[in-house]
Motif scaffolding. Structure first.
Motif, mmCIF file in Angstrom:
data_model
loop_
_atom_site.group_PDB
_atom_site.id
_atom_site.type_symbol
_atom_site.label_atom_id
_atom_site.label_comp_id
_atom_site.label_asym_id
_atom_site.label_seq_id
_atom_site.Cartn_x
_atom_site.Cartn_y
_atom_site.Cartn_z
ATOM 1 N N ASN A 45 -3.632 1.641 3.611
ATOM 2 C CA ASN A 45 -3.894 0.857 4.824
ATOM 3 C C ASN A 45 -3.920 -0.638 4.531
ATOM 4 O O ASN A 45 -3.378 -1.435 5.296
ATOM 5 C CB ASN A 45 -5.207 1.300 5.485
ATOM 6 C CG ASN A 45 -5.102 2.691 6.063
ATOM 7 O OD1 ASN A 45 -4.043 3.126 6.493
ATOM 8 N ND2 ASN A 45 -6.205 3.412 6.057
ATOM 9 N N GLU A 48 -0.349 -1.805 4.004
ATOM 10 C CA GLU A 48 0.369 -1.938 5.274
ATOM 11 C C GLU A 48 -0.084 -3.193 6.024
ATOM 12 O O GLU A 48 0.755 -3.919 6.573
ATOM 13 C CB GLU A 48 0.178 -0.693 6.133
ATOM 14 C CG GLU A 48 0.963 0.489 5.621
ATOM 15 C CD GLU A 48 0.818 1.733 6.480
ATOM 16 O OE1 GLU A 48 -0.125 1.818 7.304
ATOM 17 O OE2 GLU A 48 1.660 2.633 6.333
ATOM 18 N N ASP A 49 -1.379 -3.461 6.028
ATOM 19 C CA ASP A 49 -1.892 -4.670 6.678
ATOM 20 C C ASP A 49 -1.325 -5.919 6.015
ATOM 21 O O ASP A 49 -0.927 -6.872 6.689
ATOM 22 C CB ASP A 49 -3.425 -4.710 6.641
ATOM 23 C CG ASP A 49 -4.060 -3.709 7.590
ATOM 24 O OD1 ASP A 49 -3.370 -3.193 8.504
ATOM 25 O OD2 ASP A 49 -5.266 -3.426 7.413
#
Length: 94
Positions: A45, A48-49
Motif C-alpha cells: 500500500n 502504491e501511494d
C-alpha cells in the motif's frame, strides 16, 4: 523469520524472454531474471501511494504528457504484483 513481501513481475505481453523478469532493486539494471535481485516491497500500500504521488508530482511539474516510468499508471500497466516470502536473517534490519 519469514515475512510477506511483494515484487513486480513484468507482464507476459511485455516480456520478450521465455523466463519471468522482475523490476530490479538496482536502478542501473532495471529488469532482472533473478528473483533475488528484484526490488522487494514489504508494504504494498505504501509503495502504491508513493507511485501515485510521484506520478502526480511529475505531471504537475512537466504536464500530463510527461514520461513517468516510476508512476503508478506505467508500473501497473507493465508489471503485476507477485507475493513472495522473504526469510529474514538474524541481524537483518529489513
Amino acid at each position: 523469520m519469514k515475512k510477506e513481501a511483494w515484487v513486480f513481475r513484468l507482464k507476459d505481453e511485455f516480456n520478450d524472454n521465455d523466463v519471468p523478469q522482475y523490476f530490479a532493486e538496482d536502478e542501473d539494471v532495471e529488469i532482472t531474471e533473478d528473483l533475488n535481485e528484484a526490488n522487494i516491497i514489504f508494504d504494498k500500500n505504501a509503495a502504491e501511494d508513493w507511485m501515485k504521488n510521484w506520478e502526480k508530482a511529475i505531471f504537475e511539474k512537466y504536464g500530463e504528457d510527461a514520461i513517468c516510468n516510476a508512476g503508478y499508471t506505467h508500473m501497473i500497466k507493465h508489471f503485476e504484483w507477485v507475493e513472495v516470502e522473504v526469510e529474514e536473517l538474524e541481524g537483518d534490519s529489513k
